[in-house]
Design a protein around this motif. Structure first.
Motif, PDB file in Angstrom:
ATOM      1  N   ARG A   1     -25.140  13.757  72.182  1.00 29.40           N
ATOM      2  CA  ARG A   1     -24.255  14.596  71.374  1.00 29.40           C
ATOM      3  C   ARG A   1     -24.072  14.013  69.979  1.00 29.40           C
ATOM      4  O   ARG A   1     -24.092  14.732  68.977  1.00 29.40           O
ATOM      5  CB  ARG A   1     -22.886  14.736  72.058  1.00 29.40           C
ATOM      6  CG  ARG A   1     -22.917  15.552  73.337  1.00 29.40           C
ATOM      7  CD  ARG A   1     -21.558  16.128  73.666  1.00 29.40           C
ATOM      8  NE  ARG A   1     -20.519  15.130  73.778  1.00 29.40           N
ATOM      9  CZ  ARG A   1     -20.183  14.510  74.903  1.00 29.40           C
ATOM     10  NH1 ARG A   1     -20.840  14.788  76.024  1.00 29.40           N
ATOM     11  NH2 ARG A   1     -19.206  13.631  74.932  1.00 29.40           N
ATOM     12  N   ASN A   2     -23.896  12.699  69.905  1.00 29.90           N
ATOM     13  CA  ASN A   2     -23.639  12.056  68.614  1.00 29.90           C
ATOM     14  C   ASN A   2     -24.889  11.952  67.743  1.00 29.90           C
ATOM     15  O   ASN A   2     -24.816  12.111  66.512  1.00 29.90           O
ATOM     16  CB  ASN A   2     -23.051  10.659  68.836  1.00 29.90           C
ATOM     17  CG  ASN A   2     -21.653  10.701  69.416  1.00 29.90           C
ATOM     18  OD1 ASN A   2     -20.933  11.690  69.246  1.00 29.90           O
ATOM     19  ND2 ASN A   2     -21.258   9.650  70.116  1.00 29.90           N
ATOM     20  N   GLU A   3     -26.047  11.687  68.373  1.00 34.64           N
ATOM     21  CA  GLU A   3     -27.259  11.415  67.611  1.00 34.64           C
ATOM     22  C   GLU A   3     -28.129  12.650  67.367  1.00 34.64           C
ATOM     23  O   GLU A   3     -28.937  12.667  66.437  1.00 34.64           O
ATOM     24  CB  GLU A   3     -28.096  10.351  68.334  1.00 34.64           C
ATOM     25  CG  GLU A   3     -27.425   8.999  68.466  1.00 34.64           C
ATOM     26  CD  GLU A   3     -27.150   8.354  67.121  1.00 34.64           C
ATOM     27  OE1 GLU A   3     -27.975   8.520  66.196  1.00 34.64           O
ATOM     28  OE2 GLU A   3     -26.110   7.693  66.988  1.00 34.64           O
ATOM     29  N   VAL A   4     -27.966  13.689  68.196  1.00 30.26           N
ATOM     30  CA  VAL A   4     -28.836  14.860  68.078  1.00 30.26           C
ATOM     31  C   VAL A   4     -28.021  16.139  67.946  1.00 30.26           C
ATOM     32  O   VAL A   4     -28.102  16.841  66.928  1.00 30.26           O
ATOM     33  CB  VAL A   4     -29.791  14.965  69.294  1.00 30.26           C
ATOM     34  CG1 VAL A   4     -30.706  16.184  69.148  1.00 30.26           C
ATOM     35  CG2 VAL A   4     -30.605  13.702  69.446  1.00 30.26           C
TER      36      VAL A   4
ATOM     37  N   LEU B   1     -31.426   8.855  76.280  1.00 28.78           N
ATOM     38  CA  LEU B   1     -30.085   8.910  75.710  1.00 28.78           C
ATOM     39  C   LEU B   1     -29.080   9.444  76.723  1.00 28.78           C
ATOM     40  O   LEU B   1     -29.358  10.407  77.441  1.00 28.78           O
ATOM     41  CB  LEU B   1     -30.073   9.820  74.473  1.00 28.78           C
ATOM     42  CG  LEU B   1     -30.907   9.385  73.270  1.00 28.78           C
ATOM     43  CD1 LEU B   1     -30.825  10.436  72.164  1.00 28.78           C
ATOM     44  CD2 LEU B   1     -30.447   8.030  72.751  1.00 28.78           C
ATOM     45  N   SER B   2     -27.913   8.828  76.780  1.00 26.02           N
ATOM     46  CA  SER B   2     -26.840   9.353  77.615  1.00 26.02           C
ATOM     47  C   SER B   2     -26.322  10.642  76.977  1.00 26.02           C
ATOM     48  O   SER B   2     -26.639  10.947  75.821  1.00 26.02           O
ATOM     49  CB  SER B   2     -25.705   8.342  77.732  1.00 26.02           C
ATOM     50  OG  SER B   2     -25.067   8.175  76.463  1.00 26.02           O
ATOM     51  N   ASP B   3     -25.525  11.393  77.712  1.00 26.75           N
ATOM     52  CA  ASP B   3     -24.997  12.641  77.155  1.00 26.75           C
ATOM     53  C   ASP B   3     -24.176  12.387  75.897  1.00 26.75           C
ATOM     54  O   ASP B   3     -24.258  13.139  74.927  1.00 26.75           O
ATOM     55  CB  ASP B   3     -24.139  13.361  78.200  1.00 26.75           C
ATOM     56  CG  ASP B   3     -24.985  14.017  79.277  1.00 26.75           C
ATOM     57  OD1 ASP B   3     -26.206  14.152  79.077  1.00 26.75           O
ATOM     58  OD2 ASP B   3     -24.428  14.389  80.327  1.00 26.75           O
ATOM     59  N   LEU B   4     -23.388  11.319  75.901  1.00 22.42           N
ATOM     60  CA  LEU B   4     -22.578  11.000  74.726  1.00 22.42           C
ATOM     61  C   LEU B   4     -23.462  10.614  73.555  1.00 22.42           C
ATOM     62  O   LEU B   4     -23.239  11.069  72.417  1.00 22.42           O
ATOM     63  CB  LEU B   4     -21.602   9.865  75.050  1.00 22.42           C
ATOM     64  CG  LEU B   4     -20.691   9.423  73.899  1.00 22.42           C
ATOM     65  CD1 LEU B   4     -19.836  10.594  73.412  1.00 22.42           C
ATOM     66  CD2 LEU B   4     -19.808   8.252  74.327  1.00 22.42           C
ATOM     67  N   GLN B   5     -24.471   9.787  73.787  1.00 21.58           N
ATOM     68  CA  GLN B   5     -25.388   9.401  72.717  1.00 21.58           C
ATOM     69  C   GLN B   5     -26.137  10.623  72.182  1.00 21.58           C
ATOM     70  O   GLN B   5     -26.316  10.768  70.974  1.00 21.58           O
ATOM     71  CB  GLN B   5     -26.393   8.361  73.235  1.00 21.58           C
ATOM     72  CG  GLN B   5     -25.794   6.998  73.521  1.00 21.58           C
ATOM     73  CD  GLN B   5     -26.795   6.068  74.183  1.00 21.58           C
ATOM     74  OE1 GLN B   5     -27.619   6.498  75.009  1.00 21.58           O
ATOM     75  NE2 GLN B   5     -26.746   4.795  73.836  1.00 21.58           N
TER      76      GLN B   5
ATOM     77  N   ASP C   1     -35.905  12.066  63.602  1.00 15.98           N
ATOM     78  CA  ASP C   1     -36.571  12.733  64.716  1.00 15.98           C
ATOM     79  C   ASP C   1     -36.733  11.771  65.877  1.00 15.98           C
ATOM     80  O   ASP C   1     -37.065  10.591  65.693  1.00 15.98           O
ATOM     81  CB  ASP C   1     -37.952  13.248  64.283  1.00 15.98           C
ATOM     82  CG  ASP C   1     -37.856  14.362  63.263  1.00 15.98           C
ATOM     83  OD1 ASP C   1     -36.851  15.104  63.309  1.00 15.98           O
ATOM     84  OD2 ASP C   1     -38.770  14.482  62.419  1.00 15.98           O
ATOM     85  N   PHE C   2     -36.486  12.277  67.086  1.00 17.68           N
ATOM     86  CA  PHE C   2     -36.635  11.472  68.289  1.00 17.68           C
ATOM     87  C   PHE C   2     -37.882  11.916  69.045  1.00 17.68           C
ATOM     88  O   PHE C   2     -38.193  13.103  69.123  1.00 17.68           O
ATOM     89  CB  PHE C   2     -35.423  11.634  69.214  1.00 17.68           C
ATOM     90  CG  PHE C   2     -34.197  10.898  68.758  1.00 17.68           C
ATOM     91  CD1 PHE C   2     -33.890   9.640  69.260  1.00 17.68           C
ATOM     92  CD2 PHE C   2     -33.335  11.466  67.834  1.00 17.68           C
ATOM     93  CE1 PHE C   2     -32.757   8.968  68.847  1.00 17.68           C
ATOM     94  CE2 PHE C   2     -32.191  10.807  67.409  1.00 17.68           C
ATOM     95  CZ  PHE C   2     -31.902   9.546  67.918  1.00 17.68           C
ATOM     96  N   GLU C   3     -38.578  10.946  69.617  1.00 11.27           N
ATOM     97  CA  GLU C   3     -39.656  11.280  70.539  1.00 11.27           C
ATOM     98  C   GLU C   3     -39.030  11.779  71.834  1.00 11.27           C
ATOM     99  O   GLU C   3     -37.890  11.445  72.170  1.00 11.27           O
ATOM    100  CB  GLU C   3     -40.522  10.043  70.816  1.00 11.27           C
ATOM    101  CG  GLU C   3     -41.242   9.493  69.592  1.00 11.27           C
ATOM    102  CD  GLU C   3     -42.325  10.444  69.094  1.00 11.27           C
ATOM    103  OE1 GLU C   3     -42.818  11.253  69.908  1.00 11.27           O
ATOM    104  OE2 GLU C   3     -42.660  10.389  67.896  1.00 11.27           O
TER     105      GLU C   3
END
Length: 236
Positions: free
Chosen positions: A192-195, A186-190, A177-179
């Motif tokens: 997409r990959n992380e969430v 997060l960048s758009d690429l990050q 879970d992210f705050e």
């Protein structure tokens, strides 16, 4: 006496001639002023307007061959839209339309930009970094978007005008879970990959129409009754 009378006649004729000339000159000036002051005006174009309630559906293909189907529902100024590929990707969009134009972003940073073009809706969709263009025709009857929820699992479909349907089931989201503050960094690429791409998605069970006109399907083997999505629908 004749000389005096002649002088009076000459003077009177000159006065009449001057008066006539002045009148003509004045009339010409007024006419010119009146003509030049009449500047034609152009009425502003009336922006296109959606019907009070309408549904639209389109299939589309990206430049690299990926396929996607979208449904759009408009009720007054309210808009709901759903796009999916029928296997492992989907996006919901909610918001409003103004002057026949739609500009929305999903909670997973997908984007939808569209506008009314005659009776159709033309637009651009970006999902997971892939761009699509579409022209969505108005649909009626059972065609449109549907969704159902059972035990925290949501299935959603787009039903085309010919009765065929495509849908995706969301089982949950894996990963940490992210705050909210972290997500914004997060960048758009990050993102997409992380969430975004951590969602657990699969093909939804087929949706069918029952004899009484209701829609039916299953989520994890259990019967559900999908409900039609209107422009005012919002995910809970």
């Amino acid at each position: 006496m004749k000389k005096i009378l002649r002088s009076l006649l000459v003077g009177f004729s000159a006065l009449v001639a001057l008066s006539t000339l002045a009148a003509c000159s004045s009339g010409t000036t007024n006419e010119a002023t009146s003509t030049t002051s009449e500047v034609p005006t152009t009425s502003p174009a009336t922006p296109p307007a959606f019907p009070q309630s309408a549904r639209y559906v389109a299939d589309m293909t990206s430049a690299d061959g990926k396929t996607m189907t979208i449904g759009i529902s408009v009720d007054g100024g309210e808009v709901a839209a759903y796009a999916c590929n029928g296997t492992d990707d989907e996006a919901w969009f909610f918001g409003t339309q103004t002057d026949g134009k739609i500009d929305l972003k999903s909670r997973f940073r997908d984007t939808l930009s569209a506008e009314l073009a005659g009776t159709d809706v033309e637009g651009d969709l970006t999902m997971n970094g892939v761009a699509y263009q579409f022209t969505a025709a108005p649909v009626s009857g059972e065609a449109g978007m549907y969704t159902a929820v059972l035990d925290g699992v949501r299935a959603s479909w787009v039903v085309r005008e010919d009765g065929t349907a495509i849908g995706v089931q969301l089982n949950g989201i894996s990963g940490r879970d992210f705050e909210q503050a972290e997500l914004q960094q997060l960048s758009d690429l990050q993102f997409r990959n992380e969430v975004r791409n951590k969602r657990q998605l699969q093909q939804a069970q087929q949706i069918t129409r029952l004899a009484n006109g209701a829609m039916s399907s299953k989520i994890n083997g259990k019967d559900v009754t999908p409900t039609l999505v209107t422009g005012t629908f919002r995910l809970s």
